[in-house]
Write a protein that holds these residues in place. Structure first.
Motif, PDB file in Angstrom:
ATOM      1  N   GLU A   1      32.857  58.544  22.663  1.00  0.00           N
ATOM      2  CA  GLU A   1      34.242  58.093  22.715  1.00  0.00           C
ATOM      3  C   GLU A   1      34.686  57.539  21.360  1.00  0.00           C
ATOM      4  O   GLU A   1      35.765  57.882  20.851  1.00  0.00           O
ATOM      5  CB  GLU A   1      34.409  57.020  23.791  1.00  0.00           C
ATOM      6  CG  GLU A   1      35.839  56.526  23.940  1.00  0.00           C
ATOM      7  CD  GLU A   1      36.006  55.431  24.986  1.00  0.00           C
ATOM      8  OE1 GLU A   1      37.178  55.071  25.251  1.00  0.00           O
ATOM      9  OE2 GLU A   1      34.989  54.926  25.511  1.00  0.00           O
TER      10      GLU A   1
ATOM     11  N   ASP B   1      47.311  52.840  19.379  1.00  0.00           N
ATOM     12  CA  ASP B   1      47.325  54.191  19.938  1.00  0.00           C
ATOM     13  C   ASP B   1      46.968  54.178  21.421  1.00  0.00           C
ATOM     14  O   ASP B   1      47.579  54.882  22.230  1.00  0.00           O
ATOM     15  CB  ASP B   1      46.305  55.076  19.213  1.00  0.00           C
ATOM     16  CG  ASP B   1      46.756  55.500  17.829  1.00  0.00           C
ATOM     17  OD1 ASP B   1      47.946  55.330  17.502  1.00  0.00           O
ATOM     18  OD2 ASP B   1      45.910  56.016  17.076  1.00  0.00           O
ATOM     19  N   ALA B   2      45.953  53.389  21.771  1.00  0.00           N
ATOM     20  CA  ALA B   2      45.505  53.325  23.162  1.00  0.00           C
ATOM     21  C   ALA B   2      46.595  52.746  24.060  1.00  0.00           C
ATOM     22  O   ALA B   2      46.790  53.196  25.197  1.00  0.00           O
ATOM     23  CB  ALA B   2      44.234  52.497  23.273  1.00  0.00           C
TER      24      ALA B   2
ATOM     25  N   TRP C   1      48.627  54.843  26.991  1.00  0.00           N
ATOM     26  CA  TRP C   1      48.793  54.372  28.374  1.00  0.00           C
ATOM     27  C   TRP C   1      50.269  54.372  28.750  1.00  0.00           C
ATOM     28  O   TRP C   1      50.648  54.835  29.832  1.00  0.00           O
ATOM     29  CB  TRP C   1      48.215  52.973  28.506  1.00  0.00           C
ATOM     30  CG  TRP C   1      48.455  52.338  29.854  1.00  0.00           C
ATOM     31  CD1 TRP C   1      47.696  52.479  30.975  1.00  0.00           C
ATOM     32  CD2 TRP C   1      49.543  51.472  30.207  1.00  0.00           C
ATOM     33  NE1 TRP C   1      48.227  51.758  32.014  1.00  0.00           N
ATOM     34  CE2 TRP C   1      49.375  51.127  31.571  1.00  0.00           C
ATOM     35  CE3 TRP C   1      50.638  50.952  29.512  1.00  0.00           C
ATOM     36  CZ2 TRP C   1      50.259  50.282  32.240  1.00  0.00           C
ATOM     37  CZ3 TRP C   1      51.522  50.123  30.184  1.00  0.00           C
ATOM     38  CH2 TRP C   1      51.329  49.790  31.535  1.00  0.00           C
TER      39      TRP C   1
ATOM     40  N   ARG D   1      38.436  48.796  22.987  1.00  0.00           N
ATOM     41  CA  ARG D   1      39.024  50.080  22.592  1.00  0.00           C
ATOM     42  C   ARG D   1      38.145  51.234  23.055  1.00  0.00           C
ATOM     43  O   ARG D   1      38.651  52.303  23.421  1.00  0.00           O
ATOM     44  CB  ARG D   1      39.213  50.108  21.065  1.00  0.00           C
ATOM     45  CG  ARG D   1      39.736  51.443  20.529  1.00  0.00           C
ATOM     46  CD  ARG D   1      41.091  51.764  21.123  1.00  0.00           C
ATOM     47  NE  ARG D   1      41.592  53.066  20.685  1.00  0.00           N
ATOM     48  CZ  ARG D   1      41.342  54.214  21.307  1.00  0.00           C
ATOM     49  NH1 ARG D   1      40.581  54.243  22.388  1.00  0.00           N
ATOM     50  NH2 ARG D   1      41.863  55.345  20.845  1.00  0.00           N
ATOM     51  N   TYR D   2      36.846  51.029  22.991  1.00  0.00           N
ATOM     52  CA  TYR D   2      35.888  52.041  23.455  1.00  0.00           C
ATOM     53  C   TYR D   2      34.934  51.355  24.424  1.00  0.00           C
ATOM     54  O   TYR D   2      34.397  50.292  24.111  1.00  0.00           O
ATOM     55  CB  TYR D   2      35.110  52.651  22.279  1.00  0.00           C
ATOM     56  CG  TYR D   2      35.988  52.973  21.095  1.00  0.00           C
ATOM     57  CD1 TYR D   2      36.842  54.073  21.106  1.00  0.00           C
ATOM     58  CD2 TYR D   2      35.992  52.146  19.972  1.00  0.00           C
ATOM     59  CE1 TYR D   2      37.670  54.342  20.037  1.00  0.00           C
ATOM     60  CE2 TYR D   2      36.819  52.410  18.893  1.00  0.00           C
ATOM     61  CZ  TYR D   2      37.658  53.502  18.924  1.00  0.00           C
ATOM     62  OH  TYR D   2      38.487  53.762  17.861  1.00  0.00           O
TER      63      TYR D   2
ATOM     64  N   CYS E   1      42.026  42.509  22.287  1.00  0.00           N
ATOM     65  CA  CYS E   1      41.362  43.817  22.198  1.00  0.00           C
ATOM     66  C   CYS E   1      40.298  43.846  21.108  1.00  0.00           C
ATOM     67  O   CYS E   1      40.594  43.607  19.937  1.00  0.00           O
ATOM     68  CB  CYS E   1      42.386  44.907  21.917  1.00  0.00           C
ATOM     69  SG  CYS E   1      43.683  45.047  23.156  1.00  0.00           S
TER      70      CYS E   1
ATOM     71  N   ASP F   1      37.498  59.570  18.066  1.00  0.00           N
ATOM     72  CA  ASP F   1      38.807  59.033  17.707  1.00  0.00           C
ATOM     73  C   ASP F   1      39.185  59.515  16.306  1.00  0.00           C
ATOM     74  O   ASP F   1      38.490  59.236  15.325  1.00  0.00           O
ATOM     75  CB  ASP F   1      38.757  57.500  17.756  1.00  0.00           C
ATOM     76  CG  ASP F   1      40.130  56.858  17.573  1.00  0.00           C
ATOM     77  OD1 ASP F   1      41.067  57.545  17.138  1.00  0.00           O
ATOM     78  OD2 ASP F   1      40.248  55.648  17.869  1.00  0.00           O
TER      79      ASP F   1
ATOM     80  N   ALA G   1      43.363  50.735  28.965  1.00  0.00           N
ATOM     81  CA  ALA G   1      44.176  51.307  30.046  1.00  0.00           C
ATOM     82  C   ALA G   1      43.924  50.610  31.379  1.00  0.00           C
ATOM     83  O   ALA G   1      44.869  50.299  32.113  1.00  0.00           O
ATOM     84  CB  ALA G   1      43.897  52.803  30.172  1.00  0.00           C
TER      85      ALA G   1
ATOM     86  N   SER H   1      44.277  52.063  15.949  1.00  0.00           N
ATOM     87  CA  SER H   1      43.655  52.746  17.076  1.00  0.00           C
ATOM     88  C   SER H   1      43.889  51.992  18.382  1.00  0.00           C
ATOM     89  O   SER H   1      44.085  52.596  19.442  1.00  0.00           O
ATOM     90  CB  SER H   1      42.155  52.916  16.830  1.00  0.00           C
ATOM     91  OG  SER H   1      41.553  53.622  17.893  1.00  0.00           O
TER      92      SER H   1
ATOM     93  N   SER I   1      38.310  49.034  29.661  1.00  0.00           N
ATOM     94  CA  SER I   1      39.181  49.766  28.754  1.00  0.00           C
ATOM     95  C   SER I   1      40.558  49.128  28.677  1.00  0.00           C
ATOM     96  O   SER I   1      40.968  48.368  29.565  1.00  0.00           O
ATOM     97  CB  SER I   1      39.317  51.213  29.227  1.00  0.00           C
ATOM     98  OG  SER I   1      40.047  51.256  30.453  1.00  0.00           O
TER      99      SER I   1
END
Length: 367
Positions: free
Chosen positions: A45, A160-161, A165, A120-121, A26, A49, A127, A157, A125
Motif C-alpha cells: 500500500e 489525497d486520502a 474519500w 495513511r497506510y 493522521c 502511492d 477512510a 498524500s 485508515s
C-alpha cells in the motif's frame, strides 16, 4: 456514479449530543504485526502511492512486485520485531495517546471536539475514521497530519486520502487542513525542552545531530518546501538552545533505492564524525513527533552501532516528543487556532469535562 449510503437521518430531528466538530490526527502508518505477511501488505500500500514513488507506474509495478515485495518484507519484519511493544507498534501507540491527550487538553480549555487518529497506510485508515465520524454526526473536520514539515510525499498524500474519500460521499463534511507547523513556537519550545531535559540528566555531547527523514533530492528541485522547512526548524531549535553553528549538524536518514536523496546522509555523517575524532553525539529526530521504526531501530540501534564502530565513544538518542505535556499543549494551541470560527465552545457538561481532564492528566503524569 454511485455514492456511499448516507447515515440514517430523520429530517427535523435535533442534532446528536456529541460534538459535530472533530480533529483527525493522521500519521504515516505501520504494519498490523511484525511479520512478513503483515509487512508485505503494508509496503504494498505504502509503495504503491504515486506521491511516495514518482516513477512511471508500469515500470514501478514490475520493480515493486517482482523484487521489493519478494525480498524486503522478511528483513523489515525483523526490524519491526526488534522495537515492537506489548501494546503494539510504537508509532501507533504514541499516535493513539497523542489523540487521547489532545482531546483532554482541548476539553480542559472548554472545547468540545472529538479527536480521532488515522494512518495513511494500514489501520485504522483515514477512510474508515471519516466514515465513523460521519456516522457519529460530525460535520466539520480539521485534518492534522503528524508531519511538522510539509512534503508532497507525506502531507499531500494525507490530503489525497481525504479527497479520495470525499469523492465517494454525497454529503461532504466541512474540511480544514493544517499544512505544516515546522516553525510553530510551541513545537520548537517542546523540542528544546526535551533536549534540555536530556542534557540535565546525561550531560551535553560534543555535537547535536538533527536527523530528518530523507526524500529524493529531485523533489526539492521540483518545488517541494520540505528541505527548507527542515533547516528552518533546525535553525530555530538551535537558537532556542543557544547552540553555535559548529555545535550542531542537520542530516537526512532513511534512504531508499539508488537515486540521490537530500544530503548529508545521517549514518555516513556520524561515521565521518567519529573518524574525525568526535567522541560523543546526541541525536534527535525533530521531524518525527512519535517514536517509530525510523527512530528506535534505524537511529538508536543501527546508527549507534555505526558511530561506535567507527571510533565514537558515546551515542545518545533523544526520544521524540511522544506524550510530552508541553508538546500536547502546543498541539492544542495550533488546533484551536485552526478551529477558529467553528462552534467548539458549546458548554460541555461537567462529567465529560472531568473525564477529559482526568485522561489528560493521567497520561501526562509521568513527564
Amino acid at each position: 456514479m454511485s455514492f456511499a449510503p448516507e447515515p440514517t437521518h430523520t429530517h427535523g430531528a435535533r442534532p446528536a449530543a456529541t460534538s459535530s466538530t472533530a480533529i483527525l490526527l493522521c500519521n504515516l502508518g505501520t504494519p498490523d504485526a511484525p511479520t512478513a505477511p503483515a509487512v508485505r501488505r503494508y509496503l504494498a500500500e505504502f509503495l504503491s502511492d504515486a506521491r511516495v514513488v514518482e516513477i512511471p507506474k508500469a515500470l514501478w509495478w514490475l520493480i515493486l512486485h517482482g523484487i521489493i515485495l519478494r525480498t524486503r518484507p522478511k528483513k523489515s519484519a525483523a526490524k519491526y520485531a526488534s522495537i515492537w511493544t506489548s501494546e503494539g507498534s510504537p508509532l501507533k501507540v504514541w499516535t493513539q495517546k497523542q489523540a487521547l491527550m489532545l482531546r483532554g487538553y482541548l476539553g480542559v480549555r472548554g472545547h468540545t471536539v472529538e479527536v480521532r487518529y488515522a494512518m495513511r497506510y494500514g489501520n485504522p485508515s483515514i477512510a474508515s475514521q471519516l466514515d465513523q465520524l460521519k456516522a457519529d454526526g460530525v460535520t466539520r473536520v480539521l485534518v492534522l497530519p503528524c508531519y511538522p514539515q510539509y512534503s508532497g510525499t507525506t502531507t499531500a498524500s494525507v490530503f489525497d486520502a481525504v479527497y479520495g474519500w470525499a469523492a465517494k460521499v454525497r454529503r461532504i463534511p466541512e474540511f480544514r487542513f493544517i499544512n505544516n507547523y515546522h516553525d510553530a513556537p510551541g513545537y520548537i519550545a517542546a523540542l528544546a525542552d526535551k533536549i534540555r531535559a536530556h542534557w540535565q540528566q546525561n550531560g551535553q555531547a560534543e555535537q547535536l545531530v538533527m536527523s530528518f527523514h530523507g526524500v529524493p533530492e529531485r523533489t526539492l528541485m521540483l518545488g517541494d518546501p520540505y528541505y527548507c522547512e527542515c533547516h528552518k526548524t533546525a535553525r530555530l531549535l538551535a537558537e532556542q538552545l543557544g547552540l553555535a553553528k559548529d555545535r550542531y549538524q542537520v542530516t537526512f536518514q532513511s534512504r531508499f533505492g539508488k537515486a540521490k536523496w537530500l544530503q548529508p546522509y545521517t549514518e555516513p555523517t556520524l561515521i565521518k564524525m567519529a573518524k574525525a575524532g568526535v567522541q560523543s553525539v546526541d541525536v534527535v529526530c525533530p521531524g518525527f513527533i512519535g517514536d517509530c521504526l525510523e527512530t528506535l531501530e534505524e537511529i538508536s540501534m543501527e546508527a549507534r552501532h555505526a558511530f561506535l564502530k567507527a571510533g565514537g565513544k558515546t551515542f545518545n538518542y533523544i526520544e521524540c516528543l511522544n506524550d510530552s505535556p508541553k508538546w500536547i499543549a502546543a498541539l492544542a494551541d495550533f488546533s484551536v487556532q485552526h478551529l477558529a470560527g467553528w462552534p467548539t465552545q458549546t458548554g460541555p457538561d461537567e462529567a465529560a469535562l472531568a473525564a477529559s481532564r482526568a485522561a489528560a492528566l493521567a497520561l501526562g503524569a509521568r513527564q
